[in-house]
Design an enzyme around this catalytic site. Structure first.
Site, PDB file in Angstrom:
ATOM      1  NE  ARG A 178      -1.218  -6.821 -10.027  1.00  0.00           N
ATOM      2  CZ  ARG A 178      -2.449  -6.874  -9.570  1.00  0.00           C
ATOM      3  NH1 ARG A 178      -2.867  -6.236  -8.849  1.00  0.00           N
ATOM      4  NH2 ARG A 178      -3.029  -7.696 -10.231  1.00  0.00           N
TER       5      ARG A 178
ATOM      6  CE  LYS B  72     -18.876 -16.209   0.512  1.00  0.00           C
ATOM      7  NZ  LYS B  72     -19.213 -14.719   0.108  1.00  0.00           N
TER       8      LYS B  72
ATOM      9  CG  ASP C  77     -19.049 -22.106   3.036  1.00  0.00           C
ATOM     10  OD1 ASP C  77     -19.231 -21.507   4.051  1.00  0.00           O
ATOM     11  OD2 ASP C  77     -20.250 -22.381   2.054  1.00  0.00           O
ATOM     12  CG  HIS C  78     -16.297 -17.870   6.837  1.00  0.00           C
ATOM     13  ND1 HIS C  78     -17.098 -17.201   5.915  1.00  0.00           N
ATOM     14  CD2 HIS C  78     -17.091 -17.318   7.860  1.00  0.00           C
ATOM     15  CE1 HIS C  78     -17.963 -16.544   6.427  1.00  0.00           C
ATOM     16  NE2 HIS C  78     -18.057 -16.600   7.617  1.00  0.00           N
TER      17      HIS C  78
ATOM     18  CE  LYS D 138     -19.698 -18.747  10.717  1.00  0.00           C
ATOM     19  NZ  LYS D 138     -19.619 -17.418  11.424  1.00  0.00           N
TER      20      LYS D 138
ATOM     21  CD  GLU E 161     -23.859  -9.605   7.241  1.00  0.00           C
ATOM     22  OE1 GLU E 161     -22.831  -9.908   7.875  1.00  0.00           O
ATOM     23  OE2 GLU E 161     -23.885  -9.929   5.983  1.00  0.00           O
TER      24      GLU E 161
ATOM     25  CG  ASP F 135     -21.921 -11.867  -0.031  1.00  0.00           C
ATOM     26  OD1 ASP F 135     -20.706 -12.541  -0.065  1.00  0.00           O
ATOM     27  OD2 ASP F 135     -22.442 -11.292   1.132  1.00  0.00           O
TER      28      ASP F 135
ATOM     29  CG  HIS G  77     -21.710 -18.693   3.998  1.00  0.00           C
ATOM     30  ND1 HIS G  77     -20.612 -19.269   3.687  1.00  0.00           N
ATOM     31  CD2 HIS G  77     -21.571 -17.421   3.826  1.00  0.00           C
ATOM     32  CE1 HIS G  77     -20.009 -18.253   3.441  1.00  0.00           C
ATOM     33  NE2 HIS G  77     -20.305 -17.141   3.512  1.00  0.00           N
TER      34      HIS G  77
ATOM     35  CE  LYS H  55     -23.500  -7.959   2.869  1.00  0.00           C
ATOM     36  NZ  LYS H  55     -22.856  -8.539   4.160  1.00  0.00           N
TER      37      LYS H  55
ATOM     38  CE  LYS I  19     -22.437 -11.996  12.489  1.00  0.00           C
ATOM     39  NZ  LYS I  19     -22.582 -12.937  11.061  1.00  0.00           N
TER      40      LYS I  19
HETATM   41  C1  BG6 Z   1     -19.182 -13.498   3.701  1.00  0.00           C
HETATM   42  C2  BG6 Z   1     -19.903 -12.647   3.019  1.00  0.00           C
HETATM   43  O1  BG6 Z   1     -19.076 -14.923   3.409  1.00  0.00           O
HETATM   44  O2  BG6 Z   1     -20.088 -13.993   5.195  1.00  0.00           O
HETATM   45  C3  BG6 Z   1     -20.420 -11.512   3.902  1.00  0.00           C
HETATM   46  O3  BG6 Z   1     -19.450 -12.425   1.859  1.00  0.00           O
HETATM   47  C4  BG6 Z   1     -21.086 -11.886   5.100  1.00  0.00           C
HETATM   48  O4  BG6 Z   1     -21.229 -10.792   3.072  1.00  0.00           O
HETATM   49  C5  BG6 Z   1     -20.225 -12.727   5.987  1.00  0.00           C
HETATM   50  O5  BG6 Z   1     -20.922 -10.682   5.917  1.00  0.00           O
HETATM   51  C6  BG6 Z   1     -20.930 -13.314   7.031  1.00  0.00           C
HETATM   52  O6  BG6 Z   1     -20.099 -14.322   7.883  1.00  0.00           O
HETATM   53  P1  BG6 Z   1     -20.271 -14.576   9.367  1.00  0.00           P
HETATM   54  O7  BG6 Z   1     -19.466 -15.740   9.726  1.00  0.00           O
HETATM   55  O8  BG6 Z   1     -20.204 -13.270   9.917  1.00  0.00           O
HETATM   56  O9  BG6 Z   1     -21.869 -15.090   9.627  1.00  0.00           O
END
Ligand code: BG6
Length: 517
Positions: free
Chosen positions: A68, A175, A204-205, A209, A243, A262, A267, A367, A372
């Site tokens: 914007r 997502k 989906d990250h 991995k 985490e 979330d 995931h 959380k 972690k």
């Molecule tokens: C994200 C969530 O998709 O994944 C976050 O929205 C979360 O809340 C994160 O902290 C965790 O990802 P990773 O790769 O750190 O395990």
């Protein structure tokens, strides 16, 4: 050809980039909506810079940031460089950045204004003819999800979603894909109004991995695990993703989402599918997706009115993380003081199929936990009888295969071994493999965003969600969410407060012990 083109072409010839299979990199324009946002500067641009420095971008490409705010190309490049110099996300030299930045442009845009998209189309066509890029387009929605349908609706009428046998147009969404089944279907209808399924890349990250991808290699490139990978030998499966972080600055989103949307919808479901799926006939995106979808279809619905038997929800209260006092979720900025949003869930899931019938899958995510850690546990059954005089079968620790994804990337198999000395004395031993990406295999190492961007340029859907999977995953979770959210009494009776820095609510401790490493 100008100097900039020559630099890029030379770089590409010198590239050490190892692409998957015989993939080719077609020249293209990468359009990033939400260009001035955090994700663009923090993740997308550094990923693109790294791909560039590995020679893993096409020899000719344009990156067009859209947002914007009014900015010139120069302003935008400076904004990105300033961000980079504060955070040092990329490993580039000044000259590397200069070479890269010459490919970056900016277009101011009003997201719901059709005229803006016609101007964008004009800019892209002009760049193609001036810079010799092919009319391939990637549209990356680095914007809040409410803008996904707004942008997707505008791209089609401006001719930007068109593809042909010679060129492609692809859209990348992150997502959340909707908020429940109905909204996911509605988002999908909007996307499909302009794009075919093969043009849509849902990120989906976790799938990017290395160690998550390695689950399929471990299972299907070895003959010794598969025969045991079923209800005859496996007692239970644990999938844990916890985490230390709290909700940070994301309360606006998180209050609506909670841990089930979330982490579980995406995931956790992917980890479950990779662990439980049948072997696909070929390692191709559609074949792999087909098998995952069969797992989602076999998920046993949690029984209505008896959620508490299979689900524990928690919310972090004030506590201590790494010796530092932290506030509870309800005291976080922008969180309602009486919020019932869960930040922790432990769920016992069943898969009703031939392979897994009766084997519980314990999914745990939270959380503000003590550490972690992300891992998958395959807990094998105990030996049926102990032949050792002083040991009952119950005292022998059953075998366990531990797939660690974070903090270590490691696979460990626990087994019983003889203790030196007394003839019948046993102890637990371990064989382990440390997945050190710097030493193994010799391929180019990409981080999650690099991998996602590269696969999208190549057009490989392996690491993305397919819509039928999204809908089945929502189909499983939506009734659970509805039962929790539509009745405040159910919500408050299911939700337990746990102090930040502790391993979750009391009610989940039995399951947590099962999945502890
Ligand atoms: C994200 C969530 O998709 O994944 C976050 O929205 C979360 O809340 C994160 O902290 C965790 O990802 P990773 O790769 O750190 O395990």
């Amino acid at each position: 050809m100008n100097q900039e083109h020559r630099n890029n072409d030379r770089r590409h010839q010198q590239s050490h980039c190892k692409l998957p299979g015989d993939a080719e990199l077609a020249s293209c324009s990468i359009v990033i909506f939400g260009a001035s946002g955090d994700l663009t500067a923090r993740k997308l641009i550094p990923a693109l810079v790294n791909l560039f420095s590995h020679g893993c971008l096409p020899s000719r490409f344009n990156i067009v940031g859209c947002g914007r705010s009014a900015m010139s190309n120069e302003d935008f490049r400076r904004h990105l460089a300033d961000f980079d110099s504060q955070d040092r996300h990329t490993a580039t030299t000044g000259q590397e950045w200069e070479n890269f930045a010459g490919n970056i442009f900016y277009q101011q845009l009003t997201y719901d204004d059709p005229a803006s998209y016609l101007q964008l189309a004009e800019l892209l066509n002009r760049l193609d003819s001036e810079r010799g890029t092919a009319p391939n387009r990637m549209f990356y929605l680095s914007v809040p999800p409410t803008l996904y349908p707004v942008i997707a609706t505008q791209l089609g009428p401006a001719g930007l979603s068109e593809k042909s046998s010679h060129h492609w147009s692809r859209i990348v969404v992150e997502k959340p894909f909707g908020n429940d089944l109905a909204s996911a279907e509605s988002l999908d209808r909007t996307l499909h109004a302009s794009f075919d399924e093969d043009q849509i890349f849902r990120i989906d990250h976790y799938l990017a991995k290395e160690t998550v991808q390695n689950i399929l290699m471990l299972r299907f490139a070895n003959a010794i695990f598969e025969p045991l990978w079923n209800r005859n030998y496996v007692d239970y499966v644990g999938i844990v993703s916890c985490e230390k972080l709290g909700v940070e600055h994301r309360a606006g989103f998180y209050e609506q989402a909670g841990v089930l949307r979330d982490m579980f919808q995406n995931h956790m479901m992917q980890l479950l599918a990779l662990t439980a799926m049948e072997p696909p006939s070929r390692f191709k995106a559609d074949q792999v997706q087909d098998e995952k979808v069969k797992v989602f279809r076999s998920l046993k619905p949690l029984q209505r009115g008896r959620l508490a038997e299979n689900l524990v929800l928690g919310q972090y209260g004030p506590g201590t993380i790494d010796g530092r006092e932290v506030v509870g979720y309800r005291q976080e900025p922008k969180v309602a003081p009486d919020s019932l949003t869960p930040t922790f869930a432990a769920m016992k899931v069943g898969i009703d199929n031939w392979r897994w019938r009766g084997v519980p899958f314990y999914l745990v995510s939270g959380k503000r936990m003590p550490a972690k850690e992300t891992r998958i546990i395959i807990q094998f059954k105990e030996v049926p009888h102990s032949m050792f005089n002083h040991e009952t079968a119950d005292n022998l620790l059953a075998n366990r295969l531990l797939l660690e994804i974070h903090p270590e990337e490691k696979i460990t198999l626990n087994f019983q071994a003889k203790t030196p000395g007394r003839k019948d004395s046993l102890h637990q031993a371990a064989m382990s493999f440390n997945y050190d990406r710097r030493r193994e295999g010799g391929g180019t190492n990409f981080d999650a965003y690099e991998m996602v961007l590269l696969d999208c340029i190549i057009g490989d859907h392996m690491l993305f969600w397919r819509q039928d999977g999204v809908e089945l995953s929502w189909g499983f979770l939506t009734p659970i969410l509805a039962e929790c959210e539509n009745c405040p009494e159910t919500a408050s009776s299911l939700l337990q407060i746990y102090p930040a820095g502790t391993p979750g609510p009391e009610a989940a401790h039995t399951w947590l012990n099962l999945v502890a490493d």
